[in-house]
Motif scaffolding. Structure first.
Motif, PDB file in Angstrom:
ATOM      1  N   PRO A  19     -22.690 117.220 -60.302  1.00  0.00           N
ATOM      2  CA  PRO A  19     -24.101 117.384 -60.659  1.00  0.00           C
ATOM      3  C   PRO A  19     -24.948 117.507 -59.396  1.00  0.00           C
ATOM      4  O   PRO A  19     -24.626 116.913 -58.370  1.00  0.00           O
ATOM      5  N   ASN A  24     -28.885 115.723 -64.131  1.00  0.00           N
ATOM      6  CA  ASN A  24     -27.595 116.003 -64.762  1.00  0.00           C
ATOM      7  C   ASN A  24     -26.477 115.081 -64.283  1.00  0.00           C
ATOM      8  O   ASN A  24     -25.302 115.320 -64.529  1.00  0.00           O
ATOM      9  N   TYR A  25     -26.866 114.007 -63.627  1.00  0.00           N
ATOM     10  CA  TYR A  25     -25.872 112.990 -63.262  1.00  0.00           C
ATOM     11  C   TYR A  25     -25.767 111.976 -64.390  1.00  0.00           C
ATOM     12  O   TYR A  25     -26.736 111.288 -64.726  1.00  0.00           O
ATOM     13  N   ILE A  26     -24.590 111.894 -64.979  1.00  0.00           N
ATOM     14  CA  ILE A  26     -24.390 110.994 -66.123  1.00  0.00           C
ATOM     15  C   ILE A  26     -23.832 109.648 -65.649  1.00  0.00           C
ATOM     16  O   ILE A  26     -22.907 109.618 -64.832  1.00  0.00           O
ATOM     17  N   ARG A 189     -20.162 118.308 -70.472  1.00  0.00           N
ATOM     18  CA  ARG A 189     -20.915 119.096 -69.492  1.00  0.00           C
ATOM     19  C   ARG A 189     -19.966 120.009 -68.697  1.00  0.00           C
ATOM     20  O   ARG A 189     -20.230 121.196 -68.518  1.00  0.00           O
ATOM     21  N   PRO A 214     -14.825 110.040 -63.499  1.00  0.00           N
ATOM     22  CA  PRO A 214     -15.173 111.447 -63.686  1.00  0.00           C
ATOM     23  C   PRO A 214     -14.206 112.425 -63.003  1.00  0.00           C
ATOM     24  O   PRO A 214     -13.829 113.426 -63.594  1.00  0.00           O
TER      25      PRO A 214
HETATM   26  N1  ADE Z   1     -19.099 115.255 -62.667  1.00  0.00           N
HETATM   27  C1  ADE Z   1     -18.575 114.304 -61.912  1.00  0.00           C
HETATM   28  N2  ADE Z   1     -19.281 113.185 -62.009  1.00  0.00           N
HETATM   29  C2  ADE Z   1     -20.292 113.435 -62.847  1.00  0.00           C
HETATM   30  C3  ADE Z   1     -21.367 112.662 -63.357  1.00  0.00           C
HETATM   31  N3  ADE Z   1     -21.527 111.387 -63.035  1.00  0.00           N
HETATM   32  N4  ADE Z   1     -22.226 113.259 -64.187  1.00  0.00           N
HETATM   33  C4  ADE Z   1     -22.049 114.525 -64.526  1.00  0.00           C
HETATM   34  N5  ADE Z   1     -21.058 115.291 -64.102  1.00  0.00           N
HETATM   35  C5  ADE Z   1     -20.178 114.758 -63.273  1.00  0.00           C
END
Ligand code: ADE
Length: 332
Positions: A19, A24-26, A189, A214
């Protein structure tokens, strides 16, 4: 010395599932909030943010978050790793080449040479380097001024960061494993970016086996896609093909791979359930001690499959059950 010299503007391309901003960081909600405050406060004071240390198992976002910080502060991110800073001259070159407001990202910062590390102290605290020239009675010290910068350190081994270094970070933030729901959203995503069609159930299967990490979730998604492209003509990846692929990859329903299972089996079979000392466990499994400490053990402990006692690692009842072995009731 620098791995990449300018802050690359991260693009949302299939090559990079990273992200590019907070939006957009989840996951890691507390850390995001904390960092937003640090960045905003520094901006208002027109200063560089204080030094930050991230720690936690690999793949949880230490590097990604550092890139986002650079993006948010509009700074250049200069990136390097602890082991490549071998001599004091390497560090001096690194620091004197910084520009005002740069972020210096040092990955694996527990592996900086101890002698070199001392030069970091005054750099972090006073933005100067006290260089000692010559030896003995003729030795002279000179102060070199360096630009204001923010050091972002990342480590999987907080226990190996010396206390003088630790105390010079304004914030020390721990990255934790993500939740199942967060990993599912990350897979969703990534699938969108990669143009992969995947059912809810298949996403859930990948998430369950991704060690709540992730990087692993994204890797498994890509491998499942390969498998489904070759072995299946369905348009979207469904649960059946996902499970088949994950079983082929030998990732079980708790996300364990053969090497994880070998560690547990070794504790159970060769050490009678434990406790097993690190050295002995490493020798018996042919796994490096550091890999056991940094990769395997944190997850196996998180899942309640092993526990650490002062005498070493022991397998829990859950570990016996997971491997379909009869539980020998010891102390619990
Ligand atoms: N890809 C890797 N880590 C991520 C996150 N925390 N949020 C969204 N996409 C990701």
């Amino acid at each position: 010395m620098f791995v990449n010299s300018k802050s690359e503007k991260l693009k949302e391309s299939p090559d990079s599932l990273r992200p590019q901003g907070w939006d957009n960081y989840i996951g890691q909600e507390r850390i995001k909030k904390h960092l937003r405050i640090i960045i905003e406060a520094a901006k208002r004071r027109n200063e560089t943010p204080d030094h930050i240390l991230f720690y936690g198992p690999p793949g949880l976002g230490k590097t990604t978050i550092s890139h986002i910080i650079a993006q948010e502060t509009g700074s250049n991110l200069r990136s390097t790793t602890g082991p490549v800073i071998e001599k004091s001259g390497d560090l001096v070159a690194l620091l004197t080449n910084l520009n005002e407001g740069d972020i210096l990202f040092i990955d694996e910062c527990h592996r900086i040479n101890r002698f070199v590390e001392e030069y970091l102290y005054s750099a972090m605290e006073d933005f100067k380097i006290n260089l000692i020239l010559g030896k003995g009675p003729m030795a002279k010290t000179i102060d070199i001024k360096i630009p204001h910068f923010t050091l972002i350190g990342a480590t999987t081994r907080i226990d190996m960061i010396s206390s003088p270094l630790r105390s010079r970070f304004g914030s020390i933030l721990q990255l934790n494993y993500y939740s199942q729901e967060e990993i599912e959203r990350i897979i969703e995503r990534s699938a969108q970016i990669l143009g992969i069609k995947i059912t809810k159930e298949a996403k859930s299967q990948i998430a369950k086996r991704s060690r709540f990490t992730p990087r692993i979730a994204n890797k498994l998604l890509k491998r499942v896609r390969d498998f489904s492209q070759v072995e299946d003509d369905e348009e979207s990846i469904d649960e059946k093909i996902a499970v088949k692929a994950l079983e082929f990859l030998e990732v079980d329903n708790l996300g364990l791979e053969p090497s994880d299972r070998k560690i547990i089996e070794t504790i159970i079979n060769k050490f009678n359930g434990g406790p097993a000392g690190l050295q002995a466990l490493s020798a018996a499994t042919s796994e490096e001690k550091n890999a056991i400490l940094e990769i395997y053990e944190p997850y196996l402990m998180q899942m309640g499959l092993i526990k650490r006692t002062n005498k070493g690692r022991a397998a829990t009842k859950l570990a016996y059950e997971h491997l379909n072995l009869k539980w020998k009731n010891k102390e619990g």
